[in-house]
Design an enzyme around this catalytic site. Structure first.
Site, PDB file in Angstrom:
ATOM      1  N   ASP A 247       0.765  -1.074  -0.001  1.00  0.00           N
ATOM      2  CA  ASP A 247       0.285  -0.036   0.025  1.00  0.00           C
ATOM      3  C   ASP A 247       0.894   1.174  -0.042  1.00  0.00           C
ATOM      4  O   ASP A 247       2.046   1.150   0.590  1.00  0.00           O
ATOM      5  CB  ASP A 247      -0.824  -0.018   1.270  1.00  0.00           C
ATOM      6  CG  ASP A 247      -1.652   1.174   1.421  1.00  0.00           C
ATOM      7  OD1 ASP A 247      -2.305   1.522   0.808  1.00  0.00           O
ATOM      8  OD2 ASP A 247      -1.437   1.892   2.553  1.00  0.00           O
TER       9      ASP A 247
ATOM     10  N   ASN B 132      -3.277   9.312  -7.688  1.00  0.00           N
ATOM     11  CA  ASN B 132      -2.087  10.200  -7.466  1.00  0.00           C
ATOM     12  C   ASN B 132      -0.947   9.059  -7.191  1.00  0.00           C
ATOM     13  O   ASN B 132       0.359   9.883  -7.060  1.00  0.00           O
ATOM     14  CB  ASN B 132      -2.211  11.106  -6.624  1.00  0.00           C
ATOM     15  CG  ASN B 132      -3.474  12.086  -7.027  1.00  0.00           C
ATOM     16  OD1 ASN B 132      -3.305  12.677  -8.094  1.00  0.00           O
ATOM     17  ND2 ASN B 132      -4.299  12.132  -6.256  1.00  0.00           N
TER      18      ASN B 132
ATOM     19  N   ASP C  88      -1.532  -0.618   6.051  1.00  0.00           N
ATOM     20  CA  ASP C  88      -1.749   0.172   7.293  1.00  0.00           C
ATOM     21  C   ASP C  88      -3.425   0.525   7.719  1.00  0.00           C
ATOM     22  O   ASP C  88      -3.764   0.954   8.818  1.00  0.00           O
ATOM     23  CB  ASP C  88      -1.388   1.723   7.343  1.00  0.00           C
ATOM     24  CG  ASP C  88      -2.014   2.515   6.197  1.00  0.00           C
ATOM     25  OD1 ASP C  88      -2.226   2.211   5.149  1.00  0.00           O
ATOM     26  OD2 ASP C  88      -2.391   3.603   6.583  1.00  0.00           O
TER      27      ASP C  88
ATOM     28  N   ARG D  14     -11.469   8.073  -3.338  1.00  0.00           N
ATOM     29  CA  ARG D  14     -11.865   9.716  -3.222  1.00  0.00           C
ATOM     30  C   ARG D  14     -13.330   9.912  -3.151  1.00  0.00           C
ATOM     31  O   ARG D  14     -13.707  10.422  -2.095  1.00  0.00           O
ATOM     32  CB  ARG D  14     -11.228  10.248  -4.267  1.00  0.00           C
ATOM     33  CG  ARG D  14     -11.307  11.946  -4.128  1.00  0.00           C
ATOM     34  CD  ARG D  14     -10.791  12.404  -5.454  1.00  0.00           C
ATOM     35  NE  ARG D  14      -9.369  12.151  -5.958  1.00  0.00           N
ATOM     36  CZ  ARG D  14      -8.966  11.898  -7.232  1.00  0.00           C
ATOM     37  NH1 ARG D  14      -9.599  12.781  -8.112  1.00  0.00           N
ATOM     38  NH2 ARG D  14      -7.873  11.319  -7.495  1.00  0.00           N
TER      39      ARG D  14
ATOM     40  N   ASP E  38      -0.128   5.100   0.701  1.00  0.00           N
ATOM     41  CA  ASP E  38      -0.254   6.028   1.682  1.00  0.00           C
ATOM     42  C   ASP E  38      -0.158   5.522   3.087  1.00  0.00           C
ATOM     43  O   ASP E  38      -1.243   4.609   3.416  1.00  0.00           O
ATOM     44  CB  ASP E  38      -1.673   6.901   1.250  1.00  0.00           C
ATOM     45  CG  ASP E  38      -2.157   7.839   2.449  1.00  0.00           C
ATOM     46  OD1 ASP E  38      -1.453   8.499   3.237  1.00  0.00           O
ATOM     47  OD2 ASP E  38      -3.224   7.760   2.757  1.00  0.00           O
TER      48      ASP E  38
ATOM     49  N   GLY F 175      -7.378   4.338   2.918  1.00  0.00           N
ATOM     50  CA  GLY F 175      -7.298   3.336   1.811  1.00  0.00           C
ATOM     51  C   GLY F 175      -8.573   3.140   1.137  1.00  0.00           C
ATOM     52  O   GLY F 175      -8.899   2.716   0.073  1.00  0.00           O
TER      53      GLY F 175
ATOM     54  N   SER G 290      -4.924   5.099  -4.688  1.00  0.00           N
ATOM     55  CA  SER G 290      -4.825   6.399  -5.003  1.00  0.00           C
ATOM     56  C   SER G 290      -4.710   6.455  -6.676  1.00  0.00           C
ATOM     57  O   SER G 290      -3.869   5.816  -7.223  1.00  0.00           O
ATOM     58  CB  SER G 290      -3.634   7.160  -4.424  1.00  0.00           C
ATOM     59  OG  SER G 290      -3.459   8.499  -4.923  1.00  0.00           O
TER      60      SER G 290
HETATM   61  P1  B16 Z   1      -6.795   9.690  -4.486  1.00  0.00           P
HETATM   62  P2  B16 Z   1      -3.682   4.072  -0.383  1.00  0.00           P
HETATM   63  C1  B16 Z   1      -5.546   5.912  -0.545  1.00  0.00           C
HETATM   64  O1  B16 Z   1      -4.078   5.305  -0.887  1.00  0.00           O
HETATM   65  C2  B16 Z   1      -5.808   6.874   0.683  1.00  0.00           C
HETATM   66  O2  B16 Z   1      -5.291   6.034   1.839  1.00  0.00           O
HETATM   67  C3  B16 Z   1      -7.240   7.266   0.779  1.00  0.00           C
HETATM   68  O3  B16 Z   1      -7.284   8.252   1.960  1.00  0.00           O
HETATM   69  C4  B16 Z   1      -7.601   8.186  -0.350  1.00  0.00           C
HETATM   70  O4  B16 Z   1      -8.771   8.498  -0.536  1.00  0.00           O
HETATM   71  C5  B16 Z   1      -7.372   7.037  -1.545  1.00  0.00           C
HETATM   72  O5  B16 Z   1      -5.994   6.404  -1.706  1.00  0.00           O
HETATM   73  C6  B16 Z   1      -7.428   7.650  -3.027  1.00  0.00           C
HETATM   74  O6  B16 Z   1      -6.475   8.793  -3.175  1.00  0.00           O
HETATM   75  O7  B16 Z   1      -7.789  10.768  -4.114  1.00  0.00           O
HETATM   76  O8  B16 Z   1      -5.157  10.348  -4.389  1.00  0.00           O
HETATM   77  O9  B16 Z   1      -7.032   9.039  -5.712  1.00  0.00           O
HETATM   78  O10 B16 Z   1      -3.431   4.063   1.143  1.00  0.00           O
HETATM   79  O11 B16 Z   1      -4.630   3.115  -0.877  1.00  0.00           O
HETATM   80  O12 B16 Z   1      -2.279   4.254  -0.951  1.00  0.00           O
HETATM   81 MG    MG Z   2      -2.768   3.220   3.211  1.00  0.00          MG
END
Ligand code: B16
Ligand code: MG
Length: 211
Positions: A9, A118, A170, A49, A11, A46, A116
């Protein structure tokens, strides 16, 4: 068990973009007069959006249309990406860097499995743009965690079966996704408390001892 691949993962595991997500969502919530705090923010880990926005809007008295929600999510994402612009290679910890190197020395293939959209931008900010053998992220899935799709795709991109890979997470939703996909898992932080986690870890470096 000898694993062939490790799926990370992003974030909350490789780097700590959670504080930027929080800041951007908080500014948006304040702007529309909706209460939002760190505790609610923990439920967004996780989660995709749009699903995150729905959780924040549970506290709103107003009903938002699909178009309004899209605008809010777009505003948050623009602000979030602006904040990501502050990230540098300094945001990759020595602990994470050294542990990833140790896993590579063990001939393990490494992948990203992040919700994400991003993810690639973040990896390039912290100097890991070309580091992983495969990247599965929010741009190649239709169902986000706790659905296992993001990890199943990562395993497929690596050319391994789920049973040959270890997922590192996490978020509780991330461990649910790993279990649903037939993966072993290592949990950090709140994910270490999940009843079904294979390896509850105290810190990231402990990972090199379990694979
Ligand atoms: P984005 P992970 C997740 O990342 C974040 O934990 C979560 O808070 C967020 O809403 C999601 O990515 C989408 O992110 O808006 O940048 O597309 O923990 O899966 O790496
Ligand atoms: Mg995460």
């Amino acid at each position: 068990m000898v694993y062939k691949g490790v799926i990370f993962d992003l974030d909350g595991v490789i780097c700590f973009t959670d504080r930027y997500h929080y800041q951007a969502w908080k500014e948006m919530a304040d702007d529309i007069g909706v209460y939002f705090d760190e505790k609610i923010n923990n439920r967004l880990r996780g989660v995709s959006r749009m699903a995150s926005l729905d959780i924040i809007l549970e506290r709103s008295e107003k009903q938002y249309t699909k178009e309004e929600k899209e605008r809010l999510a777009e505003w948050k994402n623009d602000r979030y990406r602006e904040l990501l612009g502050k990230m540098t290679t300094e945001d990759l910890s020595e602990e994470v860097k050294t542990t990833l190197e140790k896993l590579k020395e063990k001939n393990l293939k490494l992948a990203i499995g992040s919700s994400s959209k991003n993810a690639k931008l973040i990896l390039s900010r912290i100097g890991l743009a070309d580091y992983f053998d495969a990247i599965s992220d929010g741009t190649n899935i239709t169902h986000s965690k706790p659905d296992p799709e993001v990890f199943l795709k990562a395993a497929e991109y690596l050319g391994f079966e789920p049973g040959e890979c270890l997922v590192v997470e996490d978020a509780l939703a991330g461990i649910d996704a790993a279990v649903a996909g037939g993966f072993a898992s290592a949990g950090i932080g709140e994910a270490a408390t999940h009843k079904k986690v294979t390896y509850p870890l105290k810190n990231f470096s402990e990972l090199a001892e379990v694979v």
